[in-house]
Design a protein around this motif. Structure first.
Motif, PDB file in Angstrom:
ATOM      1  N   ALA A 180      49.699   2.195  51.104  1.00  0.00           N
ATOM      2  CA  ALA A 180      51.104   2.587  51.251  1.00  0.00           C
ATOM      3  C   ALA A 180      51.189   4.091  51.045  1.00  0.00           C
ATOM      4  O   ALA A 180      50.222   4.729  50.586  1.00  0.00           O
ATOM      5  CB  ALA A 180      51.985   1.850  50.246  1.00  0.00           C
ATOM      6  N   VAL A 181      52.338   4.670  51.374  1.00  0.00           N
ATOM      7  CA  VAL A 181      52.594   6.092  51.121  1.00  0.00           C
ATOM      8  C   VAL A 181      53.888   6.206  50.339  1.00  0.00           C
ATOM      9  O   VAL A 181      54.925   5.693  50.766  1.00  0.00           O
ATOM     10  CB  VAL A 181      52.699   6.885  52.438  1.00  0.00           C
ATOM     11  N   LYS A 182      53.806   6.858  49.188  1.00  0.00           N
ATOM     12  CA  LYS A 182      54.981   7.008  48.322  1.00  0.00           C
ATOM     13  C   LYS A 182      55.089   8.444  47.838  1.00  0.00           C
ATOM     14  O   LYS A 182      54.153   8.982  47.238  1.00  0.00           O
ATOM     15  CB  LYS A 182      54.886   6.055  47.124  1.00  0.00           C
ATOM     16  N   ASN A 183      56.224   9.060  48.127  1.00  0.00           N
ATOM     17  CA  ASN A 183      56.473  10.449  47.696  1.00  0.00           C
ATOM     18  C   ASN A 183      55.349  11.387  48.101  1.00  0.00           C
ATOM     19  O   ASN A 183      54.906  12.236  47.321  1.00  0.00           O
ATOM     20  CB  ASN A 183      56.694  10.507  46.181  1.00  0.00           C
ATOM     21  N   GLY A 184      54.896  11.243  49.330  1.00  0.00           N
ATOM     22  CA  GLY A 184      53.883  12.141  49.855  1.00  0.00           C
ATOM     23  C   GLY A 184      52.473  11.882  49.372  1.00  0.00           C
ATOM     24  O   GLY A 184      51.567  12.677  49.631  1.00  0.00           O
ATOM     25  N   ARG A 185      52.256  10.775  48.640  1.00  0.00           N
ATOM     26  CA  ARG A 185      50.912  10.444  48.165  1.00  0.00           C
ATOM     27  C   ARG A 185      50.448   9.119  48.761  1.00  0.00           C
ATOM     28  O   ARG A 185      51.230   8.183  48.913  1.00  0.00           O
ATOM     29  CB  ARG A 185      50.873  10.361  46.636  1.00  0.00           C
ATOM     30  N   LEU A 186      49.161   9.064  49.090  1.00  0.00           N
ATOM     31  CA  LEU A 186      48.578   7.828  49.564  1.00  0.00           C
ATOM     32  C   LEU A 186      48.307   6.913  48.373  1.00  0.00           C
ATOM     33  O   LEU A 186      47.731   7.332  47.371  1.00  0.00           O
ATOM     34  CB  LEU A 186      47.264   8.102  50.296  1.00  0.00           C
ATOM     35  N   VAL A 187      48.742   5.667  48.484  1.00  0.00           N
ATOM     36  CA  VAL A 187      48.536   4.679  47.426  1.00  0.00           C
ATOM     37  C   VAL A 187      47.613   3.587  47.970  1.00  0.00           C
ATOM     38  O   VAL A 187      47.880   3.012  49.022  1.00  0.00           O
ATOM     39  CB  VAL A 187      49.862   4.047  46.970  1.00  0.00           C
ATOM     40  N   ASP A 238      60.215   6.052  48.975  1.00  0.00           N
ATOM     41  CA  ASP A 238      60.158   7.055  47.914  1.00  0.00           C
ATOM     42  C   ASP A 238      60.568   6.483  46.571  1.00  0.00           C
ATOM     43  O   ASP A 238      60.244   7.034  45.522  1.00  0.00           O
ATOM     44  CB  ASP A 238      61.066   8.247  48.264  1.00  0.00           C
ATOM     45  N   ALA A 239      61.279   5.347  46.595  1.00  0.00           N
ATOM     46  CA  ALA A 239      61.758   4.755  45.342  1.00  0.00           C
ATOM     47  C   ALA A 239      60.886   3.619  44.841  1.00  0.00           C
ATOM     48  O   ALA A 239      60.742   3.429  43.634  1.00  0.00           O
ATOM     49  CB  ALA A 239      63.193   4.255  45.526  1.00  0.00           C
ATOM     50  N   ASN A 240      60.305   2.834  45.745  1.00  0.00           N
ATOM     51  CA  ASN A 240      59.635   1.595  45.341  1.00  0.00           C
ATOM     52  C   ASN A 240      58.287   1.397  46.019  1.00  0.00           C
ATOM     53  O   ASN A 240      58.074   1.822  47.170  1.00  0.00           O
ATOM     54  CB  ASN A 240      60.505   0.384  45.705  1.00  0.00           C
ATOM     55  N   LEU A 241      57.386   0.724  45.296  1.00  0.00           N
ATOM     56  CA  LEU A 241      56.212   0.104  45.908  1.00  0.00           C
ATOM     57  C   LEU A 241      56.579  -1.347  46.193  1.00  0.00           C
ATOM     58  O   LEU A 241      57.302  -1.987  45.415  1.00  0.00           O
ATOM     59  CB  LEU A 241      55.012   0.140  44.954  1.00  0.00           C
ATOM     60  N   TYR A 242      56.079  -1.878  47.311  1.00  0.00           N
ATOM     61  CA  TYR A 242      56.350  -3.264  47.660  1.00  0.00           C
ATOM     62  C   TYR A 242      55.032  -4.017  47.827  1.00  0.00           C
ATOM     63  O   TYR A 242      54.050  -3.470  48.349  1.00  0.00           O
ATOM     64  CB  TYR A 242      57.171  -3.353  48.949  1.00  0.00           C
TER      65      TYR A 242
END
Length: 480
Positions: free
Chosen positions: A240-247, A281-285
């Protein structure tokens, strides 16, 4: 009775003034020291474009553009005038009729293209705006003047034209040896995840790898570079991508990795997390071990169960799941989420499921539930069942393609209504030479609206975008 001589004098003066005014029908002219252009607009312009005929030949077609529909902004501080919304491609701006207004009817002149000489502006004269022109306006008392630079912007590209660029002529040995490929863009970085024959997932910065291929050629060897990272095999399906970072989530190690400006690792993730499916930007799913959906607002420390439309909860996908987030244009801190994937628990044919949710993150936001997009006989363009589906938010819609039941690459579908209907895209098609024979292909979109496409059969990578998505916006408001 005596009369006051002062009152008589005032009455006489007033009568003379009134007589003068009544007998003179000429306007009194007030001269000022202000010199400014206050308005600018275009007349009707000609446009010339080429259209392909039924025989394949190009024909030049003339049309007109209503210039007054394009607003011009006047920057009085920097003395610049321009249209932030450019005129259509092919508009003739070498022969322009324009209307210019000045403060208190000041005199307007235009500088020659070949010398410093000035000539009076006339609203009936044709002016060449193929390059910026300098206008000088004089106050009506002749005591002051200002010079304005006027630029008429015209698009230099067809807005809806899409072109692919092959990023390297050299073959990437990683791609050709990978059994599965995923691409993911985090800001300006593009990451490639590739499953190798040994069952591990290799994570690499694709832009750096392409630069290496184009210079030293070391990428042809297939050996790991120092920047490449080895992960467990299932990591490729958990990104996933969250706040500009690869997760990246490693289910085998119950660990989350955050790659980007600052690396972070979180171990001991909630045992209910079965698969990381996406992020905003707010959540991981994530998909839960019980087949539901989970969300985390604190980067994986805690997870809560998502509300799902109860009547259709058995329609949630369990394989090949993708999630996109599209920000709302009308509501702040609000996004429309669309999730797609296969539900193999129901059947193995026509089992593509599409779900949606409105995610609100404002101060008084409500927690909305996920809702199922039911299949309908009146919907002529449902999303077909696809393996290795590629699913990306693009151009205010969603692009999707994958492998059909015949083990062929499908067409590229595009949903303008955020997941309900999926006709074939009329703007984006595959580049010449893209012909993968298995699931080793992938697509993503970066922060500059470039689509990236990787082919594991040929080891090639392409990049492309719609012209208009690369255009910069000029300033439209001036507050100081």
């Amino acid at each position: 009775m005596k009369r006051n001589p002062y009152i008589l004098a005032m009455m006489l003066t007033t009568m003379l003034a009134l007589t003068s005014c009544l007998g003179d029908n000429k306007d009194n002219i007030v001269y000022t020291h202000d010199a400014a252009i206050t308005s600018f607009s275009l007349g009707t312009l000609n446009r010339y474009t080429y259209v392909e005929s039924s025989t394949g030949a190009d024909s030049l077609v003339k049309s007109t553009v209503t210039g007054s529909s394009y607003r011009f902004y006047i920057d009085q501080l920097n003395k610049e005038i321009y249209n932030p919304d450019s005129l259509p491609y092919g508009t003739d701006v070498a022969h322009v009729i324009c209307t210019i207004g000045s403060k208190n009817a000041g005199t307007i002149t235009i500088k020659s293209l070949t010398s410093d000489s000035l000539r009076y502006y006339s609203s009936s004269d044709s002016i060449d705006f193929s390059q910026p022109r300098m206008f000088r306006v004089f106050s009506n008392d002749g005591g002051d003047s200002n010079i304005y630079r006027i630029k008429v912007n015209v698009h230099q590209q067809e807005p809806d034209e899409f072109n692919w660029t092959l990023m390297s002529e050299k073959q990437d040995a990683y791609l050709t040896s990978a059994s599965h490929v995923r691409l993911s863009a985090a800001g300006s970085d593009v990451y490639a995840l590739m499953t190798t024959a040994s069952g591990v997932t290799v994570l690499t910065n694709l832009k750096e790898r392409i630069a290496l291929l184009n210079t030293s050629g070391n990428g042809d060897s297939g050996t790991l570079d120092d920047a490449d990272i080895e992960l467990s095999g299932q990591a490729i399906n958990n990104i996933a991508v969250k706040n500009g970072r690869l997760v990246v989530y490693e289910p085998e190690k119950n660990t989350l990795h955050f790659y980007g400006k600052d690396y972070e690792k979180r171990e001991g993730i909630d045992a209910r997390v079965s698969q990381l499916i996406g992020a905003t930007d707010a959540n991981l799913y994530a998909l839960s071990t019980e087949g539901g959906l989970l969300a985390s607002r604190d980067n994986g420390t805690t997870w809560t169960e998502e509300a799902v439309e109860n009547a259709n909860k058995n329609m949630l996908p369990n394989e090949n799941i993708r999630l996109v987030s599209i920000p709302s244009k009308t509501n702040l801190e609000t996004s429309r989420l669309v999730l797609a994937g296969l539900n193999t628990k129901i059947n193995t044919v026509d089992n593509m499921m599409v779900w949606g949710k409105v995610e609100e993150n404002g101060e008084y936001a409500e927690s909305n539930q996920w809702f199922y997009y039911p299949k309908s006989a009146i919907n002529k363009y449902p999303l077909p069942s696809l393996q290795n589906i590629q699913f990306e938010a693009y151009d205010d819609g969603i692009l999707a393609f994958g492998t059909t039941s015949d083990e062929e690459i499908s067409t590229i579908y595009f949903s303008r209504d955020l997941g309900i209907t999926w006709p074939a895209s009329t703007l984006v098609s595959f580049p010449d030479g893209f012909a993968p024979q298995n699931t080793a292909y992938a697509m993503t979109v970066d922060s500059e609206n470039y689509l990236w496409l990787a082919d594991g059969t040929t080891g090639k990578v392409w990049r492309g975008r719609l012209n208009r998505l690369g255009w910069t916006e000029n300033q439209k408001s001036f507050t100081e």
